[in-house]
Design a protein around this motif. Structure first.
Motif, PDB file in Angstrom:
ATOM      1  N   ILE A  33       0.769  -0.975   0.452  1.00  0.00           N
ATOM      2  CA  ILE A  33      -0.253   0.048   0.034  1.00  0.00           C
ATOM      3  C   ILE A  33       1.068   1.247  -0.011  1.00  0.00           C
ATOM      4  N   LEU A  34       0.986   2.131  -1.191  1.00  0.00           N
ATOM      5  CA  LEU A  34       1.803   3.104  -0.856  1.00  0.00           C
ATOM      6  C   LEU A  34       1.030   4.347  -1.161  1.00  0.00           C
ATOM      7  N   ALA A  35       0.977   5.651   0.089  1.00  0.00           N
ATOM      8  CA  ALA A  35      -0.272   6.673  -0.098  1.00  0.00           C
ATOM      9  C   ALA A  35       1.109   7.731   0.015  1.00  0.00           C
ATOM     10  N   THR A  36       0.761   8.435  -1.114  1.00  0.00           N
ATOM     11  CA  THR A  36       1.582   9.379  -1.491  1.00  0.00           C
ATOM     12  C   THR A  36       0.927  10.478  -2.450  1.00  0.00           C
ATOM     13  N   ASP A  37       1.725  11.508  -2.721  1.00  0.00           N
ATOM     14  CA  ASP A  37       1.304  12.471  -3.440  1.00  0.00           C
ATOM     15  C   ASP A  37       1.859  12.426  -5.020  1.00  0.00           C
ATOM     16  N   GLY A  38       3.114  11.417  -5.008  1.00  0.00           N
ATOM     17  CA  GLY A  38       2.820  10.596  -6.354  1.00  0.00           C
ATOM     18  C   GLY A  38       3.629  11.453  -7.538  1.00  0.00           C
ATOM     19  N   PHE A  69      -3.068  11.332  -1.756  1.00  0.00           N
ATOM     20  CA  PHE A  69      -3.308  12.708  -0.748  1.00  0.00           C
ATOM     21  C   PHE A  69      -2.570  13.850  -1.010  1.00  0.00           C
ATOM     22  N   GLY A  70      -3.462  14.474  -0.389  1.00  0.00           N
ATOM     23  CA  GLY A  70      -2.611  16.398  -1.010  1.00  0.00           C
ATOM     24  C   GLY A  70      -3.364  16.840  -2.176  1.00  0.00           C
ATOM     25  N   MET A  71      -3.178  18.025  -2.294  1.00  0.00           N
ATOM     26  CA  MET A  71      -3.849  18.865  -3.328  1.00  0.00           C
ATOM     27  C   MET A  71      -2.689  19.762  -3.835  1.00  0.00           C
ATOM     28  N   GLY A  72      -2.601  20.015  -4.970  1.00  0.00           N
ATOM     29  CA  GLY A  72      -1.872  21.136  -6.156  1.00  0.00           C
ATOM     30  C   GLY A  72      -1.144  20.703  -6.586  1.00  0.00           C
ATOM     31  N   GLY A  88      -4.333  -3.523  -9.004  1.00  0.00           N
ATOM     32  CA  GLY A  88      -4.600  -3.303  -7.157  1.00  0.00           C
ATOM     33  C   GLY A  88      -5.572  -2.318  -8.165  1.00  0.00           C
ATOM     34  N   ASN A  89      -5.822  -1.243  -7.006  1.00  0.00           N
ATOM     35  CA  ASN A  89      -6.394  -0.202  -6.984  1.00  0.00           C
ATOM     36  C   ASN A  89      -5.908   0.873  -6.168  1.00  0.00           C
ATOM     37  N   TYR A  90      -6.941   2.041  -7.101  1.00  0.00           N
ATOM     38  CA  TYR A  90      -6.360   3.578  -6.402  1.00  0.00           C
ATOM     39  C   TYR A  90      -7.017   4.378  -6.112  1.00  0.00           C
ATOM     40  N   ALA A  91      -7.396   4.830  -4.833  1.00  0.00           N
ATOM     41  CA  ALA A  91      -8.202   5.757  -4.399  1.00  0.00           C
ATOM     42  C   ALA A  91      -7.671   7.399  -3.841  1.00  0.00           C
ATOM     43  N   TYR A  92      -7.955   8.456  -4.255  1.00  0.00           N
ATOM     44  CA  TYR A  92      -8.120   9.465  -3.697  1.00  0.00           C
ATOM     45  C   TYR A  92      -8.134   9.680  -2.585  1.00  0.00           C
ATOM     46  N   ILE A  93      -7.506  10.281  -1.615  1.00  0.00           N
ATOM     47  CA  ILE A  93      -8.184   9.852   0.049  1.00  0.00           C
ATOM     48  C   ILE A  93      -8.153  12.065   0.612  1.00  0.00           C
ATOM     49  N   ASP A  94      -8.972  13.014   0.311  1.00  0.00           N
ATOM     50  CA  ASP A  94      -8.958  14.319   0.422  1.00  0.00           C
ATOM     51  C   ASP A  94      -9.842  14.407   1.281  1.00  0.00           C
TER      52      ASP A  94
END
Length: 129
Positions: A33-38, A69-72, A88-94
């Motif tokens: 599981i990767l949590a990042t702004d990419g 995660f993140g904005m901008g 896998g799958n992707y989700a944006y957590i805002d």
């Protein structure tokens, strides 16, 4: 690891995949599981190279869930592409409600209840009505 700094893909990908490989359960859910702004701006920065790395790991049975995660500065398309190629799958957590949907409610898409190489074909024939 904490937010606000540069992240190279070597520690971000190699270590979790090594841990997943060492704990691999045949027939189980084996996932990074990767949590990042990419925004991969150090080391391998090419989306193509990152995708090849992730595809190699997916072939070994270790899949990738990418969480944005993140904005901008969010690289949404990059993360979605990585998740697609990592089986896998992707989700944006805002917001908190999205985090609850992904983490607390055990959303099955992110819990690993996905299958490899599933294909579906649907045909509609007006004569069969």
């Amino acid at each position: 690891m904490s937010p606000g700094g540069r992240l190279t893909e070597a520690p971000a990908f190699a270590s979790p995949y090594e841990t997943a490989a060492a704990s691999y359960i045949k027939g189980g859910v084996n996932r990074v599981i990767l949590a990042t702004d990419g925004d991969f701006n150090v080391g391998i920065t090419s989306p193509g190279e990152l995708v090849r790395l992730i595809e190699t790991e997916a072939k070994s049975g270790i899949f990738l869930t990418a969480l944005g995660f993140g904005m901008g500065n969010l690289k949404d398309a990059t993360l979605e592409k990585m998740a697609d190629h990592g089986n896998g799958n992707y989700a944006y957590i805002d917001r908190l409600s999205e985090a609850r949907k992904v983490f607390v409610r055990a959303d099955r898409r992110h819990a690993g209840d996905d299958r490899e190489d599933v294909k579906l074909q649907v045909e509609f024939n007006a004569r069969d009505r």
